[in-house]
Design a protein around this motif. Structure first.
Motif, PDB file in Angstrom:
ATOM      1  N   PRO A 108       0.811  -1.217   0.000  1.00 53.43           N
ATOM      2  CA  PRO A 108       0.000   0.000   0.000  1.00 53.43           C
ATOM      3  C   PRO A 108       0.844   1.266   0.000  1.00 53.43           C
ATOM      4  O   PRO A 108       0.495   2.248  -0.659  1.00 53.43           O
ATOM      5  CB  PRO A 108      -0.822  -0.114   1.290  1.00 53.43           C
ATOM      6  CG  PRO A 108      -0.883  -1.566   1.572  1.00 53.43           C
ATOM      7  CD  PRO A 108       0.423  -2.136   1.099  1.00 53.43           C
ATOM      8  N   GLN A 109       1.963   1.252   0.722  1.00 51.60           N
ATOM      9  CA  GLN A 109       2.798   2.448   0.784  1.00 51.60           C
ATOM     10  C   GLN A 109       3.395   2.779  -0.586  1.00 51.60           C
ATOM     11  O   GLN A 109       3.475   3.950  -0.976  1.00 51.60           O
ATOM     12  CB  GLN A 109       3.925   2.270   1.813  1.00 51.60           C
ATOM     13  CG  GLN A 109       3.447   2.178   3.241  1.00 51.60           C
ATOM     14  CD  GLN A 109       2.868   0.819   3.584  1.00 51.60           C
ATOM     15  OE1 GLN A 109       3.058  -0.168   2.871  1.00 51.60           O
ATOM     16  NE2 GLN A 109       2.153   0.756   4.687  1.00 51.60           N
ATOM     17  N   ALA A 110       3.813   1.745  -1.328  1.00 50.41           N
ATOM     18  CA  ALA A 110       4.380   1.977  -2.661  1.00 50.41           C
ATOM     19  C   ALA A 110       3.317   2.525  -3.609  1.00 50.41           C
ATOM     20  O   ALA A 110       3.572   3.465  -4.372  1.00 50.41           O
ATOM     21  CB  ALA A 110       4.968   0.681  -3.211  1.00 50.41           C
ATOM     22  N   ALA A 111       2.126   1.930  -3.565  1.00 51.38           N
ATOM     23  CA  ALA A 111       1.048   2.426  -4.421  1.00 51.38           C
ATOM     24  C   ALA A 111       0.658   3.838  -4.021  1.00 51.38           C
ATOM     25  O   ALA A 111       0.414   4.701  -4.872  1.00 51.38           O
ATOM     26  CB  ALA A 111      -0.154   1.487  -4.328  1.00 51.38           C
ATOM     27  N   ALA A 112       0.597   4.094  -2.707  1.00 52.16           N
ATOM     28  CA  ALA A 112       0.218   5.426  -2.229  1.00 52.16           C
ATOM     29  C   ALA A 112       1.203   6.481  -2.690  1.00 52.16           C
ATOM     30  O   ALA A 112       0.811   7.596  -3.066  1.00 52.16           O
ATOM     31  CB  ALA A 112       0.125   5.421  -0.708  1.00 52.16           C
ATOM     32  N   SER A 113       2.488   6.145  -2.692  1.00 53.51           N
ATOM     33  CA  SER A 113       3.483   7.134  -3.115  1.00 53.51           C
ATOM     34  C   SER A 113       3.262   7.530  -4.566  1.00 53.51           C
ATOM     35  O   SER A 113       3.434   8.692  -4.945  1.00 53.51           O
ATOM     36  CB  SER A 113       4.901   6.589  -2.918  1.00 53.51           C
ATOM     37  OG  SER A 113       5.165   5.513  -3.810  1.00 53.51           O
ATOM     38  N   ALA A 114       2.868   6.567  -5.410  1.00 53.75           N
ATOM     39  CA  ALA A 114       2.598   6.883  -6.813  1.00 53.75           C
ATOM     40  C   ALA A 114       1.403   7.820  -6.939  1.00 53.75           C
ATOM     41  O   ALA A 114       1.446   8.815  -7.680  1.00 53.75           O
ATOM     42  CB  ALA A 114       2.351   5.596  -7.600  1.00 53.75           C
ATOM     43  N   PHE A 115       0.333   7.522  -6.203  1.00 56.33           N
ATOM     44  CA  PHE A 115      -0.856   8.371  -6.294  1.00 56.33           C
ATOM     45  C   PHE A 115      -0.613   9.749  -5.681  1.00 56.33           C
ATOM     46  O   PHE A 115      -1.124  10.755  -6.175  1.00 56.33           O
ATOM     47  CB  PHE A 115      -2.047   7.682  -5.638  1.00 56.33           C
ATOM     48  CG  PHE A 115      -2.601   6.532  -6.430  1.00 56.33           C
ATOM     49  CD1 PHE A 115      -3.091   6.736  -7.712  1.00 56.33           C
ATOM     50  CD2 PHE A 115      -2.630   5.245  -5.911  1.00 56.33           C
ATOM     51  CE1 PHE A 115      -3.601   5.676  -8.460  1.00 56.33           C
ATOM     52  CE2 PHE A 115      -3.138   4.189  -6.639  1.00 56.33           C
ATOM     53  CZ  PHE A 115      -3.626   4.400  -7.923  1.00 56.33           C
ATOM     54  N   ILE A 116       0.173   9.803  -4.614  1.00 51.76           N
ATOM     55  CA  ILE A 116       0.490  11.106  -4.018  1.00 51.76           C
ATOM     56  C   ILE A 116       1.267  11.972  -5.005  1.00 51.76           C
ATOM     57  O   ILE A 116       1.078  13.189  -5.080  1.00 51.76           O
ATOM     58  CB  ILE A 116       1.295  10.914  -2.711  1.00 51.76           C
ATOM     59  CG1 ILE A 116       0.375  10.352  -1.610  1.00 51.76           C
ATOM     60  CG2 ILE A 116       1.914  12.228  -2.254  1.00 51.76           C
ATOM     61  CD1 ILE A 116       1.098   9.962  -0.353  1.00 51.76           C
ATOM     62  N   MET A 117       2.139  11.348  -5.798  1.00 53.43           N
ATOM     63  CA  MET A 117       2.899  12.106  -6.793  1.00 53.43           C
ATOM     64  C   MET A 117       2.037  12.506  -7.994  1.00 53.43           C
ATOM     65  O   MET A 117       2.491  13.240  -8.860  1.00 53.43           O
ATOM     66  CB  MET A 117       4.113  11.299  -7.267  1.00 53.43           C
ATOM     67  CG  MET A 117       5.251  11.269  -6.261  1.00 53.43           C
ATOM     68  SD  MET A 117       6.772  10.554  -6.966  1.00 53.43           S
ATOM     69  CE  MET A 117       6.332   8.833  -7.083  1.00 53.43           C
TER      70      MET A 117
END
Length: 772
Positions: free
Chosen positions: A549-558
């Motif tokens: 989830p953290q890796a996916a979240a970082s993409a969406f945050i960017m």
């Protein structure tokens, strides 16, 4: 929980509605005025079975039946659903629009659907959708669509009447009862596209209110999302009614009381059949205790497991681009990327499509006949407009391979292609993009063929974000492969409206870092959008390293519009690699991967990321490349090295390998053999490249011999995923299904982001209190 369900067309009966119309005379009079005819009269005569009358009558009577229940003390439900037309009553009950607006909507819907005059419908009782598809595929009938999936053994087909009549005897022979319905057209099928487009234009004049409780969409078998009511109501006209999946979704949320509101018990009877099947659909995975994140910010607790009733309420469908979801008709801004040699198999693609998601068949290294066979299997299984696609891998040495694949894709109507490993555009790829372009009445250019371009370099991204090169277009026009009009329209579109930025990943990789690549690509997107003035915004997504989830979240945050996963899908039931490989993959940690030369780009020194845990392949592949750099031919190798390669690496002589290689290329590209016979270094490269083909086969077959030589493409995302699910049922690959991983990952991502937001807000409030 309580769910109300409203019936649709087919539940009408002559003489219905007397009591309800008499009980609510003001509402009846309002409807009569809006319709221009009297409901009470139509309910008594033959017009009741004509679509333009049937739909408004049923909408009004369903609405009055729900009003009567409310007046009798019924509480507001937890969910609502409706079968086809009945969905309008579900939306009315949830507050999307008022009674008068609903009447206007269904009046226009009924008029447009009644105007359609092509085709017919047939009810098929006693066979599953899969069995029906098998019969149709065997007969070569590809003109018929599944219109209604009413229950596990009751389907309705739409299509040309002659084809329905031709298929009926074969379906009966397979054990079905087939009834040709008395309808004017092929409702809920591809043949209703003109009605859908006209209704979509009509809906532009309406606005809709937020829903008070979830309503299940027939199109997606999932709750309506904010802002998508007009879109899904238009799509409903030419999309199948996924009633079985809708009911399974609701039953999967927990104990349900489903109350039919309207005339008769048609839906209640269907529900009895559906309850006998597994209640939890593939797209709603049973809850799994969520372990702590691999990397957690100090201010945030790990995500907590969500009960099944809440798993759809995490906001996963809000992540990323709504335009991506709408364009591809998927539930999430997410797709499963292709993996070579068909590891992302037809089973993987079908499972994703049936769950309302999208996957791509990995065609790299597959024989053309096998590609076509799998393509046809996917088409047969996903006949109702589900999303799916095929990979198109750039081939420097064999451009004819690309041309053959594009011919195949165009012939079979493949709408979505994932373009991989391109460093420049090719005539084949441009032809795929450009063929079929047309100008719509509103001035927009419609492109029937969509490309998701996987890139890791800005110079390649620029090519895909730009229109096709004029020189390539001119050459295609001269060769008669595209028309002059198609070439002219192509100058208004980018080669790809979706750019998937691939960071460090399994297989071919430039070892890029997402946090630097993604912002650079987005900046380039803004530059080229302004330069070319495209009507549609280019979407930029992220892939590589996404396993938590953290890796996916970082993409969406960017700002990623969507994400794609690869390595984690290789360790699922649907992946077409061997069980020994999957047994190894489920044990990997983050550091259990490394880099090796790429067999298909051996001479160029391109790299792939592979598994190193317990395997000799990475070290041996790197040594082969070093030997290639240091020597001009096999004859230059010293005796000890020659012996080691033949006995330890290859388990056969150079001569045997060359003979096998020569026979292969004599069939597919004789010029390769001629060049190698003239160039000893080229011949050495082909012998060394044999090892890469051989080690891939060993892994795919799960060979007991030479297990240490398995070549397994994989990135570190799988290691982080394995850590994330450690101690849960998903620790074993035998419990991992590709669609369930997608929903679990996206649900957990949405939950994690919400927790971070709440933690940040709490910190801000505490800081404000401290300052006060």
């Amino acid at each position: 929980m309580t769910t109300i369900i409203f019936p649709g067309q087919g539940s009408q009966k002559r003489g219905m509605g007397k009591e309800l119309l008499a009980r609510y005379p003001e509402l009846a009079a309002q409807a009569d005025a809006l319709l221009g005819w009297k409901l009470a009269e139509v309910c008594q005569d033959e017009r009741l079975d004509q679509t333009q009358y049937t739909q408004p009558v049923l909408f009004v009577l369903n609405a009055l039946a729900w009003q009567a229940k409310r007046d009798e003390g019924a509480r507001e439900p937890d969910h609502a659903a409706g079968h086809s037309l009945g969905e309008y009553n579900a939306l009315l009950a949830a507050g999307a629009f008022d009674f008068a607006t609903g009447v206007r909507l269904v009046r226009r819907r009924g008029e447009l659907m009644a105007q359609a005059r092509e085709g017919g419908m047939a009810a098929v009782v006693g066979l599953s959708p899969e069995r029906i598809q098998e019969v149709l595929v065997r007969m070569g009938v590809d003109t018929v669509d599944l219109a209604n999936d009413n229950s596990p053994t009751q389907q309705v087909l739409s299509g040309p009447r002659v084809d329905l009549e031709r298929a009926a005897p074969e379906l009966k022979a397979a054990g079905a009862n087939v009834i040709l319905l008395k309808v004017s057209a092929a409702f809920h099928s591809r043949y209703m596209r003109p009605a859908r487009e006209a209704f979509a234009e009509f809906l532009r004049g309406f606005s809709f209110s937020p829903l008070r409780f979830p309503v299940i969409s027939n199109v997606e078998a999932r709750p309506y999302e904010d802002g998508r009511i007009a879109e899904l109501l238009a799509r409903q006209i030419d999309s199948p009614v996924r009633w079985t999946q809708s009911m399974r979704y609701l039953l999967g949320l927990g104990e349900q009381e489903l109350v039919e509101v309207g005339h008769g018990q048609v839906l209640s009877n269907l529900l009895k059949q559906i309850r006998q099947a597994t209640p939890v659909p593939a797209a709603v995975p049973a809850p799994v205790p969520a372990p702590a994140p691999v990397v957690a910010l100090p201010s945030a607790p790990p995500p907590q497991p969500a009960p099944a009733a809440e798993v759809r309420g995490t906001g996963a469908w809000r992540l990323g681009s709504e335009a991506f979801r709408s364009t591809y008709g998927v539930y999430l801004a997410y797709y499963a990327g292709s993996m070579y040699k068909g590891i992302s198999s037809k089973e993987l693609v079908i499972r994703m499509g049936q769950a309302g998601l999208m996957g791509f068949l990995g065609t790299g290294g597959m024989p053309l006949a096998r590609v076509e066979e799998d393509l046809l299997a996917i088409k047969a299984a996903l006949r109702s407009g589900e999303a799916w696609g095929m990979n198109l891998l750039h081939s420097l040495e064999r451009p004819a391979r690309e041309e053959e694949l594009v011919d195949l894709y165009l012939r079979h109507g493949v709408r979505n292609v994932e373009a991989s490993a391109y460093v420049q555009l090719t005539p084949a790829l441009v032809r795929y993009r450009v063929q079929g372009l047309r100008r719509l009445p509103d001035g927009r250019v419609e492109a029937p063929h969509r490309i998701i371009a996987k890139v890791s370099r800005t110079e390649v991204a620029r090519v895909f974000m730009s229109p096709p090169p004029p020189a390539l277009l001119e050459a295609l026009v001269r060769d008669g492969k595209v028309s002059s009009e198609e070439a002219r329209l192509a100058r208004e579109l980018p080669m790809a409206e979706d750019i998937c930025v691939e960071a460090d990943s399994g297989g071919h990789t430039d070892q890029g870092v997402a946090s630097t690549l993604l912002p650079a690509m987005m900046g380039l997107r803004e530059q080229l959008m302004e330069e070319h003035g495209y009507a549609t915004r280019i979407r930029v997504g992220a892939a590589g390293g996404i396993g938590t989830p953290q890796a996916a979240a970082s993409a969406f945050i960017m700002g990623a519009d969507f994400i794609a996963t690869g390595s984690i899908n290789q360790c699922t039931v649907e992946a077409a690699t061997s069980e020994p490989v999957k047994d190894l993959l489920e044990t990997l940690d983050v550091r259990d991967v490394t880099y090796a030369p790429a067999g298909d780009m051996f001479e160029l020194g391109a790299k792939i990321q592979v598994v190193r845990k317990g395997l000799f392949f990475p070290a041996r592949a790197n040594r082969l490349y070093a030997l290639y750099q240091q020597h001009g031919s096999l004859d230059e190798l010293d005796a000890q090295t020659r012996q080691q390669l033949q006995e330890k690496y290859f388990h056969r002589s150079f001569e045997q390998i060359w003979e096998e290689t020569r026979r292969h290329y004599q069939r597919v590209d004789p010029e390769v053999v001629e060049r190698a016979e003239r160039n000893p270094r080229r011949k050495m490269a082909l012998v060394f490249r044999w090892y890469f083909v051989h080690t891939s086969r060993l892994a795919l077959r799960g060979s007991r011999e030479q297990r240490t030589d398995y070549q397994i493409h994989c990135g570190p995302a799988l290691g982080s995923f394995n850590q994330w699910v450690r101690g849960t049922p998903l620790a074993s690959w035998r419990n991992r299904h590709v669609d369930e991983l997608a929903f679990k990952l996206m649900d957990a991502t949405a939950g994690w982001l919400e927790q971070q937001l709440q933690a940040l807000l709490q910190q801000r409030l505490q800081a404000q209190r401290g300052a006060a």
